[in-house]
Write a protein that holds these residues in place. Structure first.
Motif, mmCIF file in Angstrom:
data_model
loop_
_atom_site.group_PDB
_atom_site.id
_atom_site.type_symbol
_atom_site.label_atom_id
_atom_site.label_comp_id
_atom_site.label_asym_id
_atom_site.label_seq_id
_atom_site.Cartn_x
_atom_site.Cartn_y
_atom_site.Cartn_z
ATOM 1 N N LEU A 224 0.831 -1.203 0.000
ATOM 2 C CA LEU A 224 0.000 0.000 0.000
ATOM 3 C C LEU A 224 0.865 1.253 0.000
ATOM 4 N N LEU A 225 1.936 1.249 0.764
ATOM 5 C CA LEU A 225 2.854 2.392 0.759
ATOM 6 C C LEU A 225 3.462 2.598 -0.631
ATOM 7 N N LEU A 226 3.804 1.510 -1.287
ATOM 8 C CA LEU A 226 4.366 1.609 -2.634
ATOM 9 C C LEU A 226 3.341 2.166 -3.615
ATOM 10 N N VAL A 227 2.089 1.791 -3.453
ATOM 11 C CA VAL A 227 1.016 2.354 -4.283
ATOM 12 C C VAL A 227 0.931 3.868 -4.092
ATOM 13 N N LEU A 228 0.977 4.310 -2.846
ATOM 14 C CA LEU A 228 0.898 5.744 -2.562
ATOM 15 C C LEU A 228 2.093 6.493 -3.144
ATOM 16 N N VAL A 229 3.278 5.900 -3.013
ATOM 17 C CA VAL A 229 4.487 6.545 -3.539
ATOM 18 C C VAL A 229 4.427 6.657 -5.056
#
Length: 297
Positions: A224-229
Motif C-alpha cells: 500500500l505504501l508503494l502504491v501511494l508513492v
C-alpha cells in the motif's frame, strides 16, 4: 543493506539512501534522463504547441462559419496550407511517442539495474554498467519479456477503459473498485519488472503473479505504501508544468526554468519509485516467512 526490516517504512528509507551509496552511477543517470525529459518539453513548446494552436484555431473558424455562406469558401481556401501543418503535427506527435517509448524503456531498465546492483553490493559506474549490459553479463531477456507482458496488459486495460459505461453493465461501486485495482496493477508491474531484474528465472507472467501475491497478500502494508508513492508523489511536481504554461507567453526564461525543475524532479521521483520497488522485492524475498507464504498462495 541486508538488515532485517523493522517497520513497513524500512524499504522506503533504504530506497531513499540507495543513490548515496553509488553516486558515480546514479548522478549521471539522473542528469541524463532529466535532460531527455527537458528536451521533450522543449520540443512540445517550440514545435508541437504552436502548430496545434494554429490548426485548432482554423478548425474552430471553420466550425463557426456557415457552410452555405461566401465566407466559408474563403476560409476553406485559406486553410489549404494548414493541411501541411496538420501533417507535420501528426509526424512530430508520432515521433515523440516513439522516442518516449524508447527512452522510457531505457530509463526503467537502467534505473532498475542501478538499484539492483547497488543494493546487492556492486558499485558500477555508468560506463561499467553499460559495458556489462552490452557484453551480456547482465541479462536483459527477463526484464524485456516482463515489460512486453505489461505492455500487452496495459493495452488490454486501455481498451476496456475506453468502452462505454453502458457496455460494462456495472454499478458505480464496481467502477470505483476497478480504479483501485488499476492503482495496484501499476505497482505490481513495477515490482514484477524489478523481480525480473533481480532474479533471471522470474520473468513474464510468473514475475507479475509473484509481484501480485507480494503486494496484495504477503506484504500488504508495504504494498500500500508503494502504491501511494508511485501514484501520488508525482502529483507534487505537476503544478510546475502548469506554471511553465502560464509563463510561456510572458517570460520564456521563467518558462524554461520551470520546465527544467519539473523534468528533474519528475525524473527523481520516477527513480525513487523504481528503487523502492526493487528494495521492496529484495527485502520480501530475504524473509523466510514471505517465501513460505508464497509457496502456500
Amino acid at each position: 543493506m541486508a538488515a532485517k526490516p523493522t517497520s513497513c517504512f524500512t524499504f522506503l528509507k533504504e530506497a531513499l539512501i540507495l543513490p548515496t551509496l553509488n553516486p558515480k552511477l546514479f548522478t549521471p543517470l539522473l542528469l541524463l534522463f532529466a535532460a531527455a525529459a527537458f528536451l521533450d518539453h522543449i520540443v512540445g513548446f517550440v514545435f508541437v504547441q504552436p502548430l496545434a494552436d494554429v490548426v485548432a484555431s482554423h478548425v474552430s473558424e471553420v466550425n463557426n462559419t456557415d457552410f452555405s455562406s461566401a465566407e466559408y469558401a474563403e476560409v476553406m481556401e485559406m486553410g489549404r496550407p494548414l493541411l501541411q501543418d496538420g501533417m507535420k503535427l501528426i509526424l512530430i506527435a508520432v515521433s515523440k511517442v516513439m522516442v518516449a517509448l524508447a527512452v522510457g524503456f531505457a530509463k526503467k531498465i537502467l534505473f532498475l539495474f542501478a538499484a539492483s546492483t547497488t543494493y546487492s553490493g556492486d558499485r558500477y559506474s555508468l560506463a561499467e554498467l553499460l559495458r556489462e549490459l552490452v557484453k551480456g553479463r547482465i541479462s536483459l531477456k527477463g526484464p524485456f519479456i516482463t515489460i512486453a507482458v505489461v505492455g500487452a496488459l496495459d493495452f488490454a486495460w486501455a481498451v476496456l477503459a475506453a468502452l462505454p459505461p453502458a457496455l460494462m453493465r456495472g454499478p458505480s461501486g464496481v467502477l470505483s473498485v476497478q480504479g483501485l485495482v488499476s492503482l495496484y496493477v501499476t505497482v505490481v508491474a513495477l515490482v514484477g519488472v524489478a523481480a525480473s531484474v533481480v532474479d533471471r528465472r522470474c520473468r513474464g507472467v510468473r514475475a507479475l503473479r509473484q509481484a501480485w501475491r507480494l503486494v496484495t497478500l504477503v506484504r500488504r502494508k508495504e504494498g500500500l505504501l508503494l502504491v501511494l508513492v508511485a501514484h501520488f508523489m508525482p502529483t507534487v511536481v505537476a503544478p510546475l508544468y502548469r506554471v511553465a504554461l502560464v509563463y510561456a507567453k510572458t517570460s520564456m526564461a521563467l518558462c524554461l526554468c520551470s520546465l527544467a525543475v519539473h523534468a528533474f524532479l519528475s525524473c527523481a521521483l520516477q527513480l525513487f519509485s523504481l528503487m523502492a520497488a526493487t528494495v521492496y522485492y529484495y527485502q520480501a524475498m530475504q524473509s523466510k516467512e514471505v517465501i513460505d507464504a508464497l509457496w502456500l498462495c
